[in-house]
Scaffold this active site. Structure first.
Site, PDB file in Angstrom:
ATOM      1  CB  SER A  53      -0.944   0.007   1.202  1.00  0.00           C
ATOM      2  OG  SER A  53      -0.226  -0.065   2.421  1.00  0.00           O
ATOM      3  CD  GLU A  54       0.308   3.863   2.266  1.00  0.00           C
ATOM      4  OE1 GLU A  54      -0.753   4.467   2.038  1.00  0.00           O
ATOM      5  OE2 GLU A  54       0.374   2.895   3.057  1.00  0.00           O
ATOM      6  CB  THR A  55       7.340   1.944  -1.047  1.00  0.00           C
ATOM      7  OG1 THR A  55       6.786   0.657  -1.339  1.00  0.00           O
ATOM      8  CG2 THR A  55       8.851   1.834  -0.960  1.00  0.00           C
TER       9      THR A  55
END
Length: 291
Positions: A53-55
């Site tokens: 979902s996020e990096t």
């Protein structure tokens, strides 16, 4: 113009699990350290590849008050702020030897400015000012209900709680109603919807409310396992209106087989959103091929 990765330089990589002390029960985050030389294109490509979902990408701050700077990417683009990437990035930065200017807190620089992360009992960030708050327009409210598969009578309250990702908050009658949701993925497109309901007869392990988050990431629609930004916005709305106590614990991820815990409290005129974070993977981002 294509970019190439800097030859001979292999940045450290961590994958951490946020809002849990037990690996694989929270929300994973990929963190690249020492990313000052990475271009926006490289960051976006890497974040797309991780398929999380996020990096996040840690860099030296440009604001002298900050301890580090972070850029936050989904698989489709960059966010000015997100909650679990804030806690996960702070955890990774500290674990890698980062020394904050103030021993009691970490000051993060990101797209919305400076975010304070308290280090006392557990890492907790101060909820940023909402970019949009207040009533949801009737047409938008109807689209939200349609997407969630509910009717007006099911809704206790609905409000904009946008602190960057664009959340609309929806309060349902209880936790069971939240867990029973079966949203329409087509109708969800273009919306970021967070849903909350109380555990009226006492939740497990002193949990007070159940939370679910549904979001669009480009053409994809997904449910997020555990969401810091959403929980921050929900707390600002529901503590501020007196519908939730000054301190409570939210559970999120149940419908996905996760078991996240978000600790929320109000102090000093601010809402604090915290959780445990554990590192699951450590390594190097060995990327020497042309982009």
């Amino acid at each position: 113009m294509a970019h190439t990765w800097q030859a001979g330089r292999v940045p450290a990589f961590r994958q951490v699990d946020v809002f849990t002390r037990i690996p694989l029960r929270g929300n994973p985050l990929a963190v690249i350290h020492d990313a000052d030389d990475w271009s926006t294109e490289q960051m976006a490509r890497f974040a797309n590849w991780t398929n999380l979902s996020e990096t996040t990408f840690l860099m030296h701050p440009t604001d002298p008050a900050a301890d580090y700077r972070v850029r936050i990417f989904t698989t489709a683009g960059e966010l000015p702020f997100a909650g679990h990437p804030t806690l996960g990035s702070a955890h990774a930065w500290l674990e890698a030897g980062g020394i904050p200017q103030d021993p009691g807190k970490v000051l993060q620089q990101c797209g919305i400015g400076l975010v304070t992360i308290d280090r006392s009992e557990r890492l907790a960030f101060a909820a940023p000012t909402l970019l949009r708050a207040g009533a949801v327009e009737p047409a938008d409210a109807e689209r939200v209900r349609t997407a969630l598969g509910i009717i007006e009578a099911d809704v206790v309250g609905m409000q904009w709680i946008d602190n960057g990702p664009g959340w609309i908050g929806v309060e349902l009658t209880d936790a069971a109603a939240v867990l029973a949701l079966d949203p329409d993925p087509v109708a969800l497109r273009g919306h970021q919807i967070g849903v909350v309901g109380r555990h009226t007869s006492g939740g497990p392990d002193s949990v007070d409310v159940e939370v679910r988050a549904f979001y669009s990431d480009g053409p994809a629609v997904a449910e997020d396992p555990v969401t810091g930004s959403l929980n921050a916005g929900l707390a600002q709305w529901l503590i501020g209106s007196g519908r939730l106590p000054q301190q409570y614990v939210a559970r999120q991820g149940t419908a996905l087989g996760r078991d996240g815990r978000v600790h929320v409290h109000s102090a000093g005129g601010e809402i604090w959103v915290g959780g445990e974070t554990v590192t699951v993977l450590r390594g190097e981002a060995d990327l020497q091929a042309p982009m």
